[in-house]
Design an enzyme around this catalytic site. Structure first.
Site, PDB file in Angstrom:
ATOM      1  N   SER A  58       0.843  -1.198   0.000  1.00 42.37           N
ATOM      2  CA  SER A  58       0.000   0.000   0.000  1.00 42.37           C
ATOM      3  C   SER A  58       0.878   1.248   0.000  1.00 42.37           C
ATOM      4  O   SER A  58       2.103   1.153  -0.069  1.00 42.37           O
ATOM      5  CB  SER A  58      -0.911  -0.024   1.225  1.00 42.37           C
ATOM      6  OG  SER A  58      -1.904   0.964   1.114  1.00 42.37           O
ATOM      7  N   ASN A  59       0.251   2.397   0.056  1.00 44.69           N
ATOM      8  CA  ASN A  59       0.949   3.677   0.105  1.00 44.69           C
ATOM      9  C   ASN A  59       0.509   4.434   1.350  1.00 44.69           C
ATOM     10  O   ASN A  59      -0.605   4.240   1.825  1.00 44.69           O
ATOM     11  CB  ASN A  59       0.554   4.545  -1.095  1.00 44.69           C
ATOM     12  CG  ASN A  59       1.362   4.233  -2.331  1.00 44.69           C
ATOM     13  OD1 ASN A  59       2.515   3.853  -2.244  1.00 44.69           O
ATOM     14  ND2 ASN A  59       0.739   4.395  -3.470  1.00 44.69           N
ATOM     15  N   GLU A  60       1.344   5.322   1.810  1.00 48.70           N
ATOM     16  CA  GLU A  60       0.995   6.203   2.922  1.00 48.70           C
ATOM     17  C   GLU A  60      -0.076   7.189   2.443  1.00 48.70           C
ATOM     18  O   GLU A  60       0.077   7.799   1.387  1.00 48.70           O
ATOM     19  CB  GLU A  60       2.269   6.976   3.294  1.00 48.70           C
ATOM     20  CG  GLU A  60       2.246   7.688   4.598  1.00 48.70           C
ATOM     21  CD  GLU A  60       2.251   6.738   5.777  1.00 48.70           C
ATOM     22  OE1 GLU A  60       1.307   6.828   6.566  1.00 48.70           O
ATOM     23  OE2 GLU A  60       3.169   5.934   5.888  1.00 48.70           O
TER      24      GLU A  60
END
Ligand code: C5P
Length: 217
Positions: free
Chosen positions: A25-27
């Site tokens: 995932s991404n921040e």
């Protein structure tokens, strides 16, 4: 423009599952997406909000919750033509595992190779398929902020790109550059709510220009 417009806002992170419990995932806090939606709703506009999992979702919007980039892409394509203005602040994962493992992967070897496949660029698709619509994206960069943002503005066929640096993640205040073919507007160390208002106003202004240009042609 006093007319009620429809905004399509893409927000939050996507999750790309490797197996039932692990994902890439991404921040992304989703705070800017929330601020954009709240400002648009407050100004009487309709908002379709397609979002990955975040802590807080906006109220009085048509909410579409998604998990993966492919889900977000499908939902965006479905809603694209119903919107006047599309804004993507989503932290879309650029890659997904080539293969989803149905069962939890057992740790056995000391290293493991994971094959990844590129996800579709959603905002680029919107930019390339727009018709008298405004499409805006965000660019987070750790170096050459404005040069990279301008490249993305052109390559994704966007009308506006909001460039920000490291100070934007999770914080309530940030510095943003609104980059369009008209130039750069710098907004320094202001709340995401304030910046969101400026972004919405700017997209509405660009839409007005497109419409008046079309009417005079
Ligand atoms: O290329 P980059 O990921 O830096 O571009 C950022 C912009 O593109 C953001 O607006 C983001 O929401 C959008 N994006 C997208 N689909 C992707 C990757 C990014 O819509 N696969």
């Amino acid at each position: 423009m006093s007319k009620k417009l429809t905004f399509l806002i893409l927000s939050g992170p996507t999750k790309e599952y490797i197996d039932p419990v692990r994902y890439i995932s991404n921040e992304s806090s989703g705070k800017m997406g929330l601020a954009l939606a709240c400002y648009a709703v407050k100004n009487g506009h309709k908002v379709i909000f397609i979002s990955g999992e975040v802590k807080e979702y906006p109220k009085r919007v048509e909410l579409v919750k998604v998990t993966t980039a492919l889900d977000m892409f499908k939902a965006s394509k479905f809603k694209l033509q119903t919107a006047d203005i599309i804004i993507s602040v989503a932290a879309v994962a650029d890659y997904r595992p080539a293969k989803f493992q149905k069962h939890k992967i057992k740790k056995s070897d000391n290293s493991m190779l994971l094959e990844l496949k590129k996800n579709p660029d959603i905002v680029k698709y919107c930019g390339k398929n727009k018709s008298n619509q405004v499409v805006a994206g965000f660019a987070f960069e750790t170096q050459n902020l404005l040069a990279n943002a301008k490249l993305k503005l052109r390559s994704k066929k966007l009308d506006l790109i909001v460039a920000n640096g490291r100070d934007s993640f999770g914080y309530d205040k940030t510095t943003a550059h609104l980059v369009s073919s008209n130039g750069v507007i710098k907004i320094e160390n202001r709340s995401k709510k304030f910046i969101a208002g400026k972004i919405i106003d700017e997209t509405v202004r660009i839409l007005e220009n497109i419409k008046s240009f079309k009417n005079n042609a």
